[in-house]
Design an enzyme around this catalytic site. Structure first.
Site, PDB file in Angstrom:
ATOM      1  CB  SER A   1       7.062 -30.522  20.772  1.00  0.00           C
ATOM      2  OG  SER A   1       8.035 -31.369  21.300  1.00  0.00           O
TER       3      SER A   1
ATOM      4  CG  ASP B   1       0.817 -22.596  33.421  1.00  0.00           C
ATOM      5  OD1 ASP B   1      -0.254 -23.245  33.380  1.00  0.00           O
ATOM      6  OD2 ASP B   1       1.921 -23.128  33.655  1.00  0.00           O
TER       7      ASP B   1
ATOM      8  CE  LYS C   1      10.107 -34.179  22.688  1.00  0.00           C
ATOM      9  NZ  LYS C   1      11.022 -33.036  22.865  1.00  0.00           N
TER      10      LYS C   1
END
Length: 447
Positions: free
Chosen positions: A304, A315, A329
């Site tokens: 999470s 990224d 998740k």
């Protein structure tokens, strides 16, 4: 508005959640209208419910409690949707709010429900559960000799709670174990200190983030400030942020923790059933480390909020990820308070995406350098986490192959921690032999 990615309900629960707090009534009426409640088919089904309710009231062998019947019906309806949607009565709702503040009573484990048993998502560092050897992936089959089968998650949690300095006995089913294990644990007040840190080798700042509660960002800022003060900038080669076995927490904390290492840019976006429900969360505050190299450690117990942070930093090419694939998740739950005394509803309403547009749901985040730990013989075959993709009723990922769980074992002694030493070597410019550390490719499960 408040979002979280995992909330440990009461003394020791949790279910890797992303939560948005909404108003008590208007949202529900809007949802009913959007879903078409009021059609003949819906009324027919509601009539069926009413008929069953009246039959149970009239004919059950003992006089039932109407409030319990309704609560049970709501619980069954919501939990049938996916593993992370659930109804919280007033007590559970109050406990969730208490827990996210970072201090609560209990054993110190994050848990969810799986196949009628209580499954340990992760033990919290330096708590009675972690000291007793409770491991991620353990299934609790009995509490003080009483079978968990037939209990709701809330009932199981309430049974594990109790006065400080009293003991409870958990019967644990562990993968690879020949027989169930009985573990006695003494209850304590759990003070979740979400950030720990130290300077390694005089030139690396090590920061361990164990959860994302209301104290996490302040703890991280203090850690960075202290390390920067202790080590001159010209000597500091970089930072290691350890998110292993961190099951999540508050979304605003995940965004602000990411912001501590980013100058600008998107951290995460959430997309619901309707395109207009898309929300984007961006970095703010600037890079507190002034661009120093960063390694983030993840494993099968990183879920999470941990995946949001590691995904955003990866990224943006701000961090190198080392360890094993994360939990996977990637869904958002909206918390809808239902009015005074009625508790709240945690309902899955969206999926979240990394800045590059990747959905983590049932896939997780793969590290740049995969490192497997050397597992003691007595634990071999027992340290792979059951991933989101293996949870019954999980939201499927329609954008790629779903991934099974990965290793979540972290050696108790730092000298034996291969992933941590790989991070230190990487920051010192030593080539990490990832190929030698990688296992055979993980099997995928069909969408």
């Amino acid at each position: 508005m408040r979002k979280t990615l995992l909330f440990p309900l009461g003394a020791l629960t949790g279910a890797c959640l992303t939560l948005l707090v909404s108003g008590p009534q208007g949202g529900l009426w809007a949802a009913r209208a959007a879903a078409g409640v009021g059609t003949g088919d819906a009324y027919s089904q509601l009539n069926l419910f009413g008929e069953v309710f009246e039959r149970v009231k009239a004919s059950y062998v003992e006089k039932p409690d109407n409030a319990k019947l309704i609560e049970g019906a709501i619980t069954g309806m919501v939990t049938s949707l996916d593993p992370h949607s659930r109804y919280m009565n007033a007590k559970a709702w109050a406990e969730m709010q208490e827990t996210t503040s970072g201090e609560f009573g209990g054993l110190g484990i994050e848990v969810t429900m799986q196949d009628g048993l209580v499954k340990v998502v992760s033990p919290i560092d330096d708590t009675p559960a972690s000291k007793a050897g409770i491991m991620s992936g353990d299934l609790i089959s009995k509490i003080d000799g009483e079978n968990v089968q037939g209990m709701t998650l809330e009932q199981a949690v309430n049974k594990m709670k109790g006065p400080v300095d009293t003991k409870t006995k958990l019967t644990i089913m562990r993968k690879g174990a020949d027989a169930p294990l009985d573990v006695a644990i003494t209850r304590e007040i759990i003070h979740v200190r979400p950030v720990r840190f130290h300077v390694e080798n005089g030139d690396i700042g090590y920061i361990r983030v164990t959860s994302f509660n209301e104290q996490t960002t302040d703890g991280l800022k203090k850690a960075i400030a202290s390390i920067s003060k202790e080590v001159p900038p010209e000597k500091l080669v970089g930072y290691v942020m350890d998110l292993r076995n961190n099951p999540g927490g508050l979304l605003d904390q995940a965004v602000s923790v990411s912001s501590a290492f980013l100058q600008r840019g998107e951290v995460v976006s959430t997309r619901g059933r309707n395109p207009e429900e898309t929300q984007r969360f961006t970095a703010h505050g600037g890079d507190l480390t002034k661009g120093k190299p960063l390694v983030v450690l993840i494993n099968g117990g990183s879920a999470s909020a941990s995946e949001i942070v590691s995904g955003a930093l990866h990224d943006h090419k701000r961090a190198t990820l080392i360890g094993t694939r994360s939990f996977g998740k990637g869904s958002v739950q909206t918390i809808i308070p239902l009015g005074a005394g009625n508790g709240a509803l945690a309902l899955t309403t969206a999926r979240y995406y990394t800045p590059s547009g990747r959905s983590i749901q049932a896939q997780g985040i793969a590290p740049d350098i995969e490192i497997l730990q050397d597992v003691p013989p007595e634990l071999k075959g027992r340290v792979d986490t059951i991933a989101e993709s293996q949870m019954r009723g999980h939201l499927q990922n329609t954008e790629g192959a779903e991934q099974t769980g990965s290793q979540s074992y972290v050696p108790p002694e730092e000298k034996d921690d291969k992933a941590l030493h790989a991070a230190y070597d990487f920051l010192h410019g030593v080539t990490v032999n990832a190929a030698a550390a990688k296992p055979a490719p993980k099997a995928t499960v069909p969408n």
